[in-house]
Design a protein around this motif. Structure first.
Motif, short mmCIF file in Angstrom:
data_model
loop_
_atom_site.label_atom_id
_atom_site.label_comp_id
_atom_site.label_asym_id
_atom_site.label_seq_id
_atom_site.Cartn_x
_atom_site.Cartn_y
_atom_site.Cartn_z
N ASP A 1 2.47 13.22 -2.83
CA ASP A 1 2.30 12.27 -3.93
C ASP A 1 1.02 12.55 -4.70
O ASP A 1 0.73 11.86 -5.68
CB ASP A 1 2.26 10.83 -3.39
CG ASP A 1 3.62 10.36 -2.90
OD1 ASP A 1 4.62 10.65 -3.58
OD2 ASP A 1 3.69 9.70 -1.85
N TYR A 2 0.26 13.57 -4.25
CA TYR A 2 -1.09 13.75 -4.77
C TYR A 2 -1.41 15.19 -5.15
O TYR A 2 -2.35 15.78 -4.65
CB TYR A 2 -2.11 13.20 -3.75
CG TYR A 2 -1.88 11.74 -3.49
CD1 TYR A 2 -2.27 10.79 -4.41
CD2 TYR A 2 -1.19 11.32 -2.34
CE1 TYR A 2 -2.01 9.44 -4.20
CE2 TYR A 2 -0.94 9.98 -2.12
CZ TYR A 2 -1.34 9.05 -3.06
OH TYR A 2 -1.08 7.72 -2.86
N TYR A 3 -0.61 15.76 -6.03
CA TYR A 3 -0.97 17.02 -6.68
C TYR A 3 -2.14 16.76 -7.64
O TYR A 3 -2.80 17.69 -8.09
CB TYR A 3 0.23 17.60 -7.43
CG TYR A 3 0.95 16.57 -8.27
CD1 TYR A 3 0.56 16.32 -9.58
CD2 TYR A 3 1.99 15.82 -7.73
CE1 TYR A 3 1.19 15.36 -10.35
CE2 TYR A 3 2.63 14.86 -8.49
CZ TYR A 3 2.22 14.63 -9.80
OH TYR A 3 2.85 13.65 -10.55
N GLY B 1 3.36 7.75 2.46
CA GLY B 1 3.01 6.34 2.36
C GLY B 1 1.58 6.06 1.95
O GLY B 1 1.04 5.01 2.29
N THR B 2 0.94 6.98 1.27
CA THR B 2 -0.44 6.90 0.76
C THR B 2 -1.50 7.01 1.87
O THR B 2 -2.70 6.96 1.59
CB THR B 2 -0.71 5.62 -0.07
OG1 THR B 2 -0.90 4.48 0.79
CG2 THR B 2 0.39 5.34 -1.08
N THR B 3 -1.08 7.16 3.12
CA THR B 3 -2.01 7.13 4.25
C THR B 3 -3.07 8.23 4.16
O THR B 3 -4.28 7.98 4.27
CB THR B 3 -1.24 7.27 5.58
OG1 THR B 3 -0.30 6.21 5.68
CG2 THR B 3 -2.20 7.23 6.76
N GLU B 4 -2.64 9.47 3.97
CA GLU B 4 -3.57 10.60 3.95
C GLU B 4 -4.53 10.51 2.76
O GLU B 4 -5.70 10.87 2.87
CB GLU B 4 -2.80 11.92 3.91
CG GLU B 4 -2.15 12.30 5.23
CD GLU B 4 -0.90 11.50 5.55
OE1 GLU B 4 -0.48 11.49 6.72
OE2 GLU B 4 -0.34 10.87 4.61
N ALA B 5 -4.02 10.02 1.63
CA ALA B 5 -4.87 9.91 0.45
C ALA B 5 -5.98 8.89 0.65
O ALA B 5 -7.09 9.04 0.13
CB ALA B 5 -4.03 9.53 -0.78
N LYS C 1 0.83 -1.21 0.00
CA LYS C 1 0.00 0.00 0.00
C LYS C 1 0.86 1.26 0.00
O LYS C 1 0.55 2.24 -0.68
CB LYS C 1 -0.92 0.01 1.22
CG LYS C 1 -2.12 -0.90 1.10
CD LYS C 1 -3.02 -0.76 2.32
CE LYS C 1 -4.29 -1.57 2.19
NZ LYS C 1 -5.18 -1.40 3.36
N SER C 2 1.95 1.23 0.75
CA SER C 2 2.82 2.41 0.83
C SER C 2 3.50 2.73 -0.50
O SER C 2 3.93 3.85 -0.74
CB SER C 2 3.87 2.22 1.92
OG SER C 2 4.87 1.30 1.52
#
Length: 364
Positions: A332-334, A306-310, A64-65
């Motif tokens: 990682d998410y603009y 690590g994709t957690t917030e997304a 996942k990360s």
């Protein structure tokens, strides 16, 4: 009835306020008075689905990360991002990373792997650029120098761009027991400078020497004089070695206060080379970041990790990052993820990725 003296006094006060306002308005913006959003592991192409599924079965948290990827560097810059991150791996002879195990794993699953390094670029000597050997090896630019050339070409087409901050990780860890990476010795670290200078001349770089000027140390320069005026360094790149103390000291050897070096380093305040700090958690270290910014340091922090917030649409880190005054915010998410369902997206107002900060964020 108001006396002439009172009227004169009011006029003088008004004139003083007007002059003060104009002085503030016309005072040049410094490099550390901007705030930009950029990408983390900017070169990364997402792991192909069969390999990711395999990794998920073995360790779902790690998989996942790693479940993110980016559009090309040029498209990120066109979008307005002004911070990038490049991971480099040492490969002086070439070919060391040519056959990642992930390709073999995909074949063992009865699948055909996506095309990889058809031009055999990995056989060339020099620094390579990808995330994790064997399992997260797909990159828009497999060669560090290719990634540099892409920056140069884009910059030449957009010569007045806001300076671009680029963090460099010199990767030689092996905590996942994969192919043993080659260590970043002093000469290996020096090869980063060599490859950057093979693409950029000083007119395209913001170097420690440029910022230090006539001061004895880099830290003294940024604390007493400050960073260059923004207009004076437009169209340039500022590179930072984001590494541990051992590698930083190795890079500093023979170059006190980063004399004749290309990279700034993530050294703690109080050291002669301290100027740019990497403080990744803006919630835990909110007050610390604010203090660093107020003193004159440039700080890079993160909006997500690590994709957690997304996955939870959690903007708490991003809000703290903005409020801290940190000049560089990585995400990682603009753009929202295309790999799992999420609306999480990081930008300033009106989908912008750079802005001038309020001056009370950078009080000396």
């Amino acid at each position: 009835m108001i006396s002439k003296n009172k009227i004169l006094g009011l006029l003088l006060v008004s004139l003083f306020l007007l002059v003060s306002f104009n002085d503030e308005k016309e005072k040049p913006i410094k490099l550390n008075e901007i705030q930009v959003i950029g990408s983390h592991n900017s070169y990364k192409i997402a792991i192909e689905q069969p390999l990711w599924n395999y990794l998920f079965q073995r360790d779902s948290a790690v998989a996942k990360s790693l479940q993110y990827g980016h559009i090309s560097i040029e498209k990120q810059l066109d979008l307005g991002l002004r911070n990038l991150e490049y991971d480099v791996l040492h490969d002086p002879k070439g070919g060391y990373y040519s056959n990642p195990k992930g390709l073999v794993i995909v074949k063992s699953l009865g699948k055909v792997p996506l095309e990889y390094d058809a031009a055999n670029k990995l056989a060339q000597p020099g620094l390579k650029m990808f995330h994790v050997q064997d399992i997260d090896f797909r990159s828009h630019y497999l060669l560090f120098k290719e990634g540099l050339v892409a920056l140069k070409k884009w910059s030449d087409k957009n010569p007045k761009h806001t300076p671009i901050f680029i963090l460099i990780n010199a990767k030689d860890d092996n905590n996942r027991k994969l192919r043993e990476p080659l260590p970043f010795t002093k000469s290996a670290l020096e090869s980063i400078d060599v490859e950057i200078r093979s693409v950029f001349d000083d007119s395209k770089l913001i170097t420690p020497d440029l910022v230090r000027g006539k001061f004895n140390t880099l830290e003294e320069a940024i604390l007493k004089k400050g960073w260059p005026d923004l207009n004076a360094v437009k169209g340039r790149f500022l590179f930072v070695l984001d590494e541990n103390e051992t590698k930083i000291n190795r890079y500093l050897e023979g170059h006190p206060s980063l004399k004749n070096r290309v990279l700034f380093v993530n050294s703690k305040e109080g050291n002669p080379e301290a100027a740019f700090r990497v403080v990744n958690d803006p919630i835990k270290n909110f007050d610390y970041i604010k203090k660093l910014v107020a003193k004159g340091y440039i700080v890079r922090t993160r909006a997500d990790d690590g994709t957690t917030e997304a996955r939870t649409n959690d903007y708490a880190k991003f809000e703290k990052a903005k409020a801290s005054g940190a000049q560089v915010i990585s995400t990682d998410y603009y753009m929202p993820s295309t790999l799992f369902k999420s609306s999480y997206q990081v930008s300033f107002d009106n989908n912008r990725y750079e802005r001038i900060k309020k001056r009370n964020h950078v009080q000396k």
